[in-house]
Enzyme design. Structure first.
Site, short mmCIF file in Angstrom:
data_model
loop_
_atom_site.label_atom_id
_atom_site.label_comp_id
_atom_site.label_asym_id
_atom_site.label_seq_id
_atom_site.Cartn_x
_atom_site.Cartn_y
_atom_site.Cartn_z
N ASP A 204 0.89 -1.16 0.00
CA ASP A 204 0.00 0.00 0.00
C ASP A 204 0.93 1.20 0.00
O ASP A 204 1.48 1.58 1.04
CB ASP A 204 -0.90 0.00 1.24
CG ASP A 204 -1.90 1.15 1.23
OD1 ASP A 204 -1.65 2.15 0.51
OD2 ASP A 204 -2.92 1.07 1.93
N HIS A 205 1.14 1.79 -1.19
CA HIS A 205 2.21 2.79 -1.31
C HIS A 205 1.97 4.00 -0.43
O HIS A 205 2.91 4.72 -0.09
CB HIS A 205 2.39 3.21 -2.77
CG HIS A 205 1.27 4.03 -3.33
ND1 HIS A 205 0.17 3.47 -3.90
CD2 HIS A 205 1.10 5.37 -3.39
CE1 HIS A 205 -0.66 4.43 -4.31
NE2 HIS A 205 -0.11 5.59 -4.01
N HIS A 267 -6.25 2.41 1.25
CA HIS A 267 -5.58 3.62 1.69
C HIS A 267 -6.28 4.29 2.87
O HIS A 267 -5.68 4.57 3.91
CB HIS A 267 -5.50 4.64 0.55
CG HIS A 267 -4.76 4.15 -0.65
ND1 HIS A 267 -3.70 3.27 -0.57
CD2 HIS A 267 -4.91 4.42 -1.97
CE1 HIS A 267 -3.24 3.03 -1.78
NE2 HIS A 267 -3.95 3.71 -2.64
#
Length: 513
Positions: A204-205, A267
């Site tokens: 999950d950047h 996110h």
């Protein structure tokens, strides 16, 4: 191998013996499946170069590309070179490039081709001898979720999921992690049948961004915030991820997925968990996951999903002086599609700290501007010993964590206006990363790739978090599927009026970033 559990945080970018020194990955290599895609070209390959340029990769680090292309090693090297030149964050240095490029290899083939995986195994064995990678390889699946099972099963079938001796093998998986709870559970079962859970890294950047990590520093390294970080002082929390662009050329991926599945499930629920969690006993992955799981387990949906959730689609309009298409007019989109490009939901957390405090999450495309932020809105003072007109322009105190693009923190509070009268007005105190630190922030994928090679899972959601997130979102998606179509909103605005009405029912309004 996983990072050792300790009683205090060990920064994976720092040497435990001397925190002033960077911590460098040991002998290792990275295999990228889907190496011809945009993610690889724009993010992964430049991040590998930037890590090497900062001296954080071992001299023998190796990069293997796997894709359906009739390329030789030299062709792949040129592709990486072009990607680095165009997208790398750090300056191009020939000596760094030459050392890194010596470890580049390319394996052509398809995911169901046994011969290609046999060649991949031979390539890894050759790199172990030629480059000293020690048998340590991470397999980055930058491929559609439908391809995850066949790739990991091929890795197992050809003896690639386990290295020689005490070496490690790791799987790196890009989102989405399924499209609902059942598919996420099945995906986790397949992956864990091949790789141990502690060797699976779900990307999950957003969790690699400096400002997201700073949530933990802000809360737990300072004594001034934690005493008021609770239901006694906080009125509500707004978490926003807004984009000013449409779907671009992603119709094939986006239609049928939508904003809620694409952003809220991962996110925004991760940001909620970090904002609401209790202080962990340490910053070891196990301790962090334990506290995040407590929060996600305590999330409660509103009784009336019709009043407290909203979905929308952007419509044809003028945005930024340009005429833009509506979602249903985009190429490749079914004109009858009910896929959401905007989603807003109200959640509550049923625990002692947060009971009664609503968390409002929203995301959308073609909104007013690109911004991601967490806004903690505090209650009004219970008593104001001022004249009635002195505080007319005074709003609620707020602490806003800006995740992107202008990373930093803003605090809004009341202050006296200069003059003889006692007039109070809102002012802001601002901290910006770019102004306070001379060192530029690493790109999120730099941090995350290095963490994979170090075996540090602090910033990677575990499978329990993924499944709990789907448990939260699935009932909302099921409700939307049965009840009408998404509301329309003009491109360039802040979403459908129904979203404003959702907060107005609670006597609140959306913050305008």
């Amino acid at each position: 191998m996983s990072a050792p559990e300790t009683g205090s945080w060990v920064n994976p970018l720092r040497n435990p013996q001397d925190r002033r020194l960077p911590r460098i990955a040991g002998p290792s290599g990275l295999v990228i499946f889907g190496v011809t895609g945009d993610l690889s070209r724009k993010k992964l390959m430049p991040a590998v170069y930037d890590l090497a340029n900062r001296g954080l990769l071992p001299p023998g680090f190796s990069l293997v590309g796997f894709a359906r292309r009739d390329w030789e090693h030299e062709d792949f090297t040129q592709v990486v070179h072009d990607a680095v030149k165009e997208h790398a964050r750090t300056p191009f240095r020939e000596e760094v490039w030459q050392q890194l490029a010596e470890g580049f290899r390319f394996v052509p083939g398809t995911f169901d081709d046994d011969a290609s995986f046999q060649k991949l195994k031979a390539t890894i064995d050759e790199l172990d001898k030629a480059r000293g990678t020690g048998g340590n390889f991470a397999f980055y699946l930058s491929v559609p979720p439908s391809s995850f099972p066949v790739v990991v099963q091929q890795l197992k079938k050809h003896g690639l999921s386990e290295g020689p001796g005490d070496s490690w093998r790791r799987a790196v998986i890009e989102k989405p992690f399924g499209h609902d709870l059942a598919s996420a559970q099945e995906l986790n079962r397949i992956v864990h049948d091949v790789f141990p859970p502690n060797e699976v890294f779900r990307i999950d950047h957003y969790l690699g961004k400096e400002t997201v990590q700073n949530i933990l520093a802000l809360r737990f390294a300072n004594t001034m915030f934690e005493p008021i970080w609770n239901r006694s002082y906080v009125d509500h929390v707004q978490i926003t991820m807004a984009e000013d662009i449409g779907i671009g050329g992603r119709a094939g991926y986006y239609d049928g997925i939508g904003a809620a599945r694409d952003v809220i499930q991962n996110h925004l629920l991760q940001l909620l968990a970090l904002t609401a969690m209790e202080e962990p006993g340490s910053f070891h992955p196990k301790a962090l996951v334990t506290e995040k799981l407590k929060v996600l387990s305590a999330v409660e949906l509103p009784d009336d999903l019709g009043k407290h959730t909203v979905r929308g689609q952007y419509a044809h309009a003028w945005q930024g002086g340009e005429e833009v298409l509506g979602y249903l007019e985009e190429e490749g989109i079914d004109p009858h599609s009910k896929t959401d490009t905007y989603a807003a939901i109200k959640l509550e957390i049923t625990n002692r700290r947060w009971a009664g405090v609503p968390f409002y999450l929203r995301t959308g495309k073609r909104l007013g501007r690109r911004v991601t932020e967490i806004a903690v809105i505090f209650k009004r003072a219970p008593f104001l010993p001022f004249e009635s007109g002195a505080t007319e322009e005074l709003g609620q105190n707020a602490l806003v964590i800006r995740v992107q693009p202008d990373e930093g923190i803003t605090i809004r509070f009341g202050s006296k206006v200069p003059g003889t009268a006692m007039e109070i007005r809102d002012v802001t105190m601002d901290f910006a990363y770019g102004e306070s630190f001379t060192e530029s922030s690493p790109e999120a994928y730099e941090r995350l790739i290095l963490d994979v090679l170090l075996g540090d899972a602090n910033l990677f959601p575990r499978h329990q978090e993924v499944e709990l997130s789907w448990e939260i979102l699935d009932p909302i998606e099921a409700y939307w599927e049965k009840h009408g179509k998404p509301a329309q909103y003009p491109s360039g605005t802040w979403g459908p009026v129904e979203a404003d009405e959702m907060l107005a029912r609670d006597g609140r309004s959306w913050r305008r970033p």
